[in-house]
Design a protein around this motif. Structure first.
Motif, PDB file in Angstrom:
ATOM      1  N   SER A   1      23.801  -2.975  -8.589  1.00 28.50           N
ATOM      2  CA  SER A   1      22.213  -2.435  -9.244  1.00 28.50           C
ATOM      3  C   SER A   1      21.519  -1.533  -8.408  1.00 28.50           C
ATOM      4  CB  SER A   1      21.082  -3.521  -9.835  1.00 28.50           C
ATOM      5  OG  SER A   1      20.630  -4.247  -8.917  1.00 28.50           O
ATOM      6  N   PHE A   2      21.481  -1.331  -7.114  1.00 19.14           N
ATOM      7  CA  PHE A   2      20.584  -0.210  -6.388  1.00 19.14           C
ATOM      8  C   PHE A   2      21.272   0.719  -6.719  1.00 19.14           C
ATOM      9  CE2 PHE A   2      20.496   2.250  -2.658  1.00 19.14           C
ATOM     10  CZ  PHE A   2      19.047   2.279  -2.618  1.00 19.14           C
ATOM     11  N   VAL A   3      22.823   1.356  -6.608  1.00 17.35           N
ATOM     12  CA  VAL A   3      23.353   2.579  -6.882  1.00 17.35           C
ATOM     13  C   VAL A   3      23.155   2.695  -7.856  1.00 17.35           C
ATOM     14  CG1 VAL A   3      26.203   3.307  -7.047  1.00 17.35           C
ATOM     15  CG2 VAL A   3      24.876   1.430  -5.162  1.00 17.35           C
ATOM     16  N   THR A   4      23.073   1.896  -8.774  1.00 18.69           N
ATOM     17  CA  THR A   4      23.266   2.064 -10.617  1.00 18.69           C
ATOM     18  C   THR A   4      21.835   2.648 -11.046  1.00 18.69           C
ATOM     19  OG1 THR A   4      24.596   0.973 -11.387  1.00 18.69           O
ATOM     20  CG2 THR A   4      22.795   1.095 -13.118  1.00 18.69           C
ATOM     21  N   ALA A   5      21.063   2.816 -10.586  1.00 17.92           N
ATOM     22  CA  ALA A   5      18.702   2.869 -10.999  1.00 17.92           C
ATOM     23  C   ALA A   5      19.116   4.268  -9.800  1.00 17.92           C
ATOM     24  CB  ALA A   5      18.141   2.568  -9.760  1.00 17.92           C
ATOM     25  N   LEU A   6      20.031   4.656  -8.545  1.00 13.42           N
ATOM     26  CA  LEU A   6      19.893   5.493  -7.866  1.00 13.42           C
ATOM     27  C   LEU A   6      21.106   7.073  -8.979  1.00 13.42           C
ATOM     28  CD1 LEU A   6      20.337   5.870  -3.766  1.00 13.42           C
ATOM     29  CD2 LEU A   6      18.576   6.973  -5.258  1.00 13.42           C
ATOM     30  N   ILE A   7      22.052   6.274  -8.853  1.00 13.49           N
ATOM     31  CA  ILE A   7      22.899   7.056 -10.407  1.00 13.49           C
ATOM     32  C   ILE A   7      21.815   7.742 -11.542  1.00 13.49           C
ATOM     33  CG2 ILE A   7      24.319   7.687 -12.057  1.00 13.49           C
ATOM     34  CD1 ILE A   7      25.775   6.289  -9.989  1.00 13.49           C
ATOM     35  N   SER A   8      20.664   6.973 -12.133  1.00 12.16           N
ATOM     36  CA  SER A   8      20.307   7.302 -12.957  1.00 12.16           C
ATOM     37  C   SER A   8      18.529   8.554 -12.802  1.00 12.16           C
ATOM     38  CB  SER A   8      19.362   6.514 -13.196  1.00 12.16           C
ATOM     39  OG  SER A   8      19.992   5.106 -14.280  1.00 12.16           O
ATOM     40  N   LEU A   9      18.798   8.264 -11.624  1.00 12.12           N
ATOM     41  CA  LEU A   9      17.565   9.301 -10.563  1.00 12.12           C
ATOM     42  C   LEU A   9      18.134  10.633 -10.866  1.00 12.12           C
ATOM     43  CD1 LEU A   9      15.492   7.570  -8.218  1.00 12.12           C
ATOM     44  CD2 LEU A   9      14.293   8.050 -10.279  1.00 12.12           C
ATOM     45  N   GLN A  10      19.275  10.447 -10.284  1.00 11.14           N
ATOM     46  CA  GLN A  10      20.030  12.108 -10.727  1.00 11.14           C
ATOM     47  C   GLN A  10      20.197  13.034 -12.225  1.00 11.14           C
ATOM     48  OE1 GLN A  10      21.347  12.337  -7.365  1.00 11.14           O
ATOM     49  NE2 GLN A  10      20.156  10.652  -7.714  1.00 11.14           N
ATOM     50  N   ASP A  11      19.327  12.034 -13.102  1.00 10.79           N
ATOM     51  CA  ASP A  11      19.342  12.795 -14.454  1.00 10.79           C
ATOM     52  C   ASP A  11      17.468  13.880 -14.185  1.00 10.79           C
ATOM     53  OD1 ASP A  11      17.858  12.727 -17.049  1.00 10.79           O
ATOM     54  OD2 ASP A  11      20.264  11.680 -17.717  1.00 10.79           O
ATOM     55  N   LYS A  12      17.945  14.479 -14.666  1.00 10.03           N
ATOM     56  CA  LYS A  12      16.101  15.041 -14.607  1.00 10.03           C
ATOM     57  C   LYS A  12      15.191  14.387 -15.798  1.00 10.03           C
ATOM     58  CE  LYS A  12      17.171  19.653 -12.459  1.00 10.03           C
ATOM     59  NZ  LYS A  12      17.329  21.015 -12.286  1.00 10.03           N
TER      60      LYS A  12
ATOM     61  N   SER B   1       0.829  -1.475  -0.107  1.00 15.01           N
ATOM     62  CA  SER B   1      -0.114   0.025   0.045  1.00 15.01           C
ATOM     63  C   SER B   1       0.777   1.096  -0.327  1.00 15.01           C
ATOM     64  CB  SER B   1      -0.685   0.147   1.497  1.00 15.01           C
ATOM     65  OG  SER B   1      -1.860  -0.681   0.953  1.00 15.01           O
ATOM     66  N   ALA B   2       1.755   0.836   1.234  1.00 20.17           N
ATOM     67  CA  ALA B   2       2.833   2.165   0.675  1.00 20.17           C
ATOM     68  C   ALA B   2       3.394   2.225   0.070  1.00 20.17           C
ATOM     69  CB  ALA B   2       3.838   2.238   1.757  1.00 20.17           C
ATOM     70  N   LEU B   3       3.609   1.240  -0.901  1.00 19.24           N
ATOM     71  CA  LEU B   3       3.857   1.877  -2.935  1.00 19.24           C
ATOM     72  C   LEU B   3       3.795   2.284  -3.614  1.00 19.24           C
ATOM     73  CD1 LEU B   3       6.279   1.170  -4.704  1.00 19.24           C
ATOM     74  CD2 LEU B   3       5.667  -0.918  -4.747  1.00 19.24           C
ATOM     75  N   LEU B   4       1.795   2.015  -3.259  1.00 16.92           N
ATOM     76  CA  LEU B   4       1.126   2.494  -4.147  1.00 16.92           C
ATOM     77  C   LEU B   4       0.695   3.718  -4.028  1.00 16.92           C
ATOM     78  CD1 LEU B   4      -1.101   0.069  -4.860  1.00 16.92           C
ATOM     79  CD2 LEU B   4       0.250   0.379  -6.267  1.00 16.92           C
ATOM     80  N   GLU B   5       0.862   4.561  -2.759  1.00 21.51           N
ATOM     81  CA  GLU B   5       0.855   5.892  -1.919  1.00 21.51           C
ATOM     82  C   GLU B   5       1.739   6.214  -2.614  1.00 21.51           C
ATOM     83  OE1 GLU B   5      -1.107   4.307   2.488  1.00 21.51           O
ATOM     84  OE2 GLU B   5       0.748   5.291   2.207  1.00 21.51           O
ATOM     85  N   ALA B   6       2.717   6.460  -2.527  1.00 22.84           N
ATOM     86  CA  ALA B   6       3.878   6.703  -2.747  1.00 22.84           C
ATOM     87  C   ALA B   6       4.018   7.173  -4.713  1.00 22.84           C
ATOM     88  CB  ALA B   6       5.121   6.689  -2.700  1.00 22.84           C
ATOM     89  N   MET B   7       3.337   6.534  -5.352  1.00 24.55           N
ATOM     90  CA  MET B   7       3.760   6.115  -6.801  1.00 24.55           C
ATOM     91  C   MET B   7       1.735   7.442  -7.224  1.00 24.55           C
ATOM     92  SD  MET B   7       4.029   2.392  -8.197  1.00 24.55           S
ATOM     93  CE  MET B   7       3.745   2.848  -9.633  1.00 24.55           C
ATOM     94  N   ALA B   8       0.999   6.812  -5.975  1.00 22.61           N
ATOM     95  CA  ALA B   8      -0.246   8.297  -6.199  1.00 22.61           C
ATOM     96  C   ALA B   8       0.562   9.620  -6.620  1.00 22.61           C
ATOM     97  CB  ALA B   8      -1.121   8.194  -5.562  1.00 22.61           C
ATOM     98  N   ALA B   9       1.523   9.968  -4.959  1.00 26.74           N
ATOM     99  CA  ALA B   9       1.833  10.801  -4.935  1.00 26.74           C
ATOM    100  C   ALA B   9       2.970  11.789  -5.987  1.00 26.74           C
ATOM    101  CB  ALA B   9       3.002  10.831  -3.955  1.00 26.74           C
ATOM    102  N   ALA B  10       2.983  10.348  -6.780  1.00 24.53           N
ATOM    103  CA  ALA B  10       3.897  10.850  -8.052  1.00 24.53           C
ATOM    104  C   ALA B  10       5.347  10.269  -8.145  1.00 24.53           C
ATOM    105  CB  ALA B  10       4.108  12.200  -8.561  1.00 24.53           C
ATOM    106  N   ARG B  11       5.568  10.259  -6.690  1.00 21.70           N
ATOM    107  CA  ARG B  11       7.229   9.554  -6.634  1.00 21.70           C
ATOM    108  C   ARG B  11       7.821   8.118  -7.175  1.00 21.70           C
ATOM    109  NH1 ARG B  11       6.405  13.838  -6.030  1.00 21.70           N
ATOM    110  NH2 ARG B  11       7.146  15.439  -4.170  1.00 21.70           N
ATOM    111  N   PRO B  12       8.427   8.121  -7.504  1.00 20.65           N
ATOM    112  CA  PRO B  12       9.218   6.984  -8.328  1.00 20.65           C
ATOM    113  C   PRO B  12       9.844   5.730  -7.770  1.00 20.65           C
ATOM    114  CG  PRO B  12      10.960   8.341  -9.068  1.00 20.65           C
ATOM    115  CD  PRO B  12       9.583   9.161  -8.378  1.00 20.65           C
ATOM    116  N   ALA B  13       9.533   4.804  -7.525  1.00 19.07           N
ATOM    117  CA  ALA B  13      10.402   3.854  -6.741  1.00 19.07           C
ATOM    118  C   ALA B  13      11.116   2.783  -6.418  1.00 19.07           C
ATOM    119  CB  ALA B  13       8.946   2.478  -6.118  1.00 19.07           C
ATOM    120  N   LEU B  14      12.417   2.350  -5.904  1.00 16.69           N
ATOM    121  CA  LEU B  14      13.873   1.596  -6.249  1.00 16.69           C
ATOM    122  C   LEU B  14      13.006   0.415  -5.176  1.00 16.69           C
ATOM    123  CD1 LEU B  14      14.994   4.287  -5.800  1.00 16.69           C
ATOM    124  CD2 LEU B  14      16.946   3.107  -6.598  1.00 16.69           C
ATOM    125  N   VAL B  15      13.003  -0.321  -5.533  1.00 20.47           N
ATOM    126  CA  VAL B  15      12.101  -2.472  -5.329  1.00 20.47           C
ATOM    127  C   VAL B  15      13.265  -3.188  -5.733  1.00 20.47           C
ATOM    128  CG1 VAL B  15       9.999  -1.014  -5.326  1.00 20.47           C
ATOM    129  CG2 VAL B  15      10.938  -2.907  -7.074  1.00 20.47           C
TER     130      VAL B  15
END
Length: 323
Positions: free
Chosen positions: A277-288, A239-253
């Motif tokens: 792969s977690f660190v790679t994903a976070l680096i990608s999120l730095q791209d606007k 439910s928390a993951l869905l709430e975050a998405m409804a607030a337009a926040r991407p997730a790392l899962v």
């Protein structure tokens, strides 16, 4: 005369996934004209209330088993599979018989995605329906401009959520993204895990551990962070993951079925299977541009696939069919 519905879910006294789901469905059913009574399956059970029900909707097959023992033989009930009941209890020799008994006697079995349906024993799949959880529409606020890049873990503090491992992964990511911060918020469900997190908080100036907050305050937390993490080793549909998405926040899962039923890697979030792969994903999120694309897709997923009106229509149609 109103149809009498009992919603039977565990841990209704704690702000966690089962309560959020049960509360939402209780509200939707009441709005559709049902007379609804909520019953905590981990508390004292009332056989008289169960006996007067036209239909019972239970959550978590193993924790519903004691309720079944108080019900009249042949009484109609729907069971919603929530995660650990199908990922753990069904495969546990001590708990397996109780789970199977609930599945066998249920009028209908409800799962959140096709991954979960495939785990239902084949003899019960004909009466198993897939319906994703819904999430309320909220006013969407823009994420704060980094730095720091703020991450949030909204989860009950227990071993299955693997929060210390998420902290370790964030520590690794800070070698590249030095101004990254992490906030953990949720009820304490296992004291040993809370002790470990307290130790980590003392060691890490960039880590904040918060107690559980109400739903309205959760919206503020989503808005003040850039992305959410789900590092669980087992999950139904968060439910928390869905709430975050409804607030337009991407997730790392984490790379588990329950998470992959919601997140498409590189489309509306990122799926990771190790620290690298977690660190790679976070680096990608730095791209606007990447961040905005994932944010938009997360919001679109929440508003279409997890629509409250669609959930209400389907679930209330089940109630009318089996009452």
């Amino acid at each position: 005369m109103q149809t009498q519905l009992v919603i039977a879910a565990p841990h209704l006294d704690v702000q966690r996934g089962n309560k959020i789901t049960a509360d939402r469905i209780e509200t939707a059913a009441a709005a559709a004209g049902f007379q609804v009574t909520a019953m905590d399956t981990t508390g004292k059970l009332n056989a008289d209330i169960l006996g007067a029900a036209d239909i019972v909707h239970g959550f978590h097959a193993f924790k519903f088993y004691p309720v079944l023992q108080h019900m009249t033989e042949g009484a109609s009930f729907i069971i919603t599979i929530t995660g650990t009941d199908i990922n753990y209890d069904l495969n546990n020799s001590d708990r397996h018989p109780a789970v199977v008994e609930v599945l066998k006697k249920a009028s209908l079995i409800h799962v959140f995605d096709e991954y979960m349906k495939q785990k239902i024993p084949v003899e019960f799949q004909a009466k198993t329906e897939v319906l994703p959880q819904s999430v309320p529409h909220v006013k969407v606020a823009s994420a704060p401009e980094p730095p720091p890049f703020k991450l949030l873990i909204p989860a009950g503090i227990r071993r299955i959520k693997q929060i210390p491992e998420a902290v370790a992964a964030c520590a690794k990511a800070r070698e590249v993204i030095s101004e990254l911060t992490l906030t953990v918020v949720g009820p304490v469900l296992e004291e040993a895990e809370k002790t470990r997190l307290d130790e980590l908080e003392a060691e890490c100036s960039w880590l904040t551990i918060m107690p559980s907050v109400n739903q309205s305050s959760m919206q503020t937390l989503y808005e003040s962070h850039h992305a959410v993490i789900n590092h669980s080793s087992s999950e139904g549909q968060s439910s928390a993951l869905l709430e975050a998405m409804a607030a337009a926040r991407p997730a790392l899962v984490s790379d588990i079925d329950g998470n992959k039923g919601v997140i498409q890697h590189g489309i509306n979030g990122f799926v990771f299977n190790d620290q690298s792969s977690f660190v790679t994903a976070l680096i990608s999120l730095q791209d606007k541009k990447i961040y905005q694309a994932l944010s938009d897709a997360a919001l679109e997923t929440a508003r279409t696939r997890h629509n409250p009106a669609a959930e209400q229509r389907m679930i209330t149609s089940w109630y009318r069919k089996f009452a």
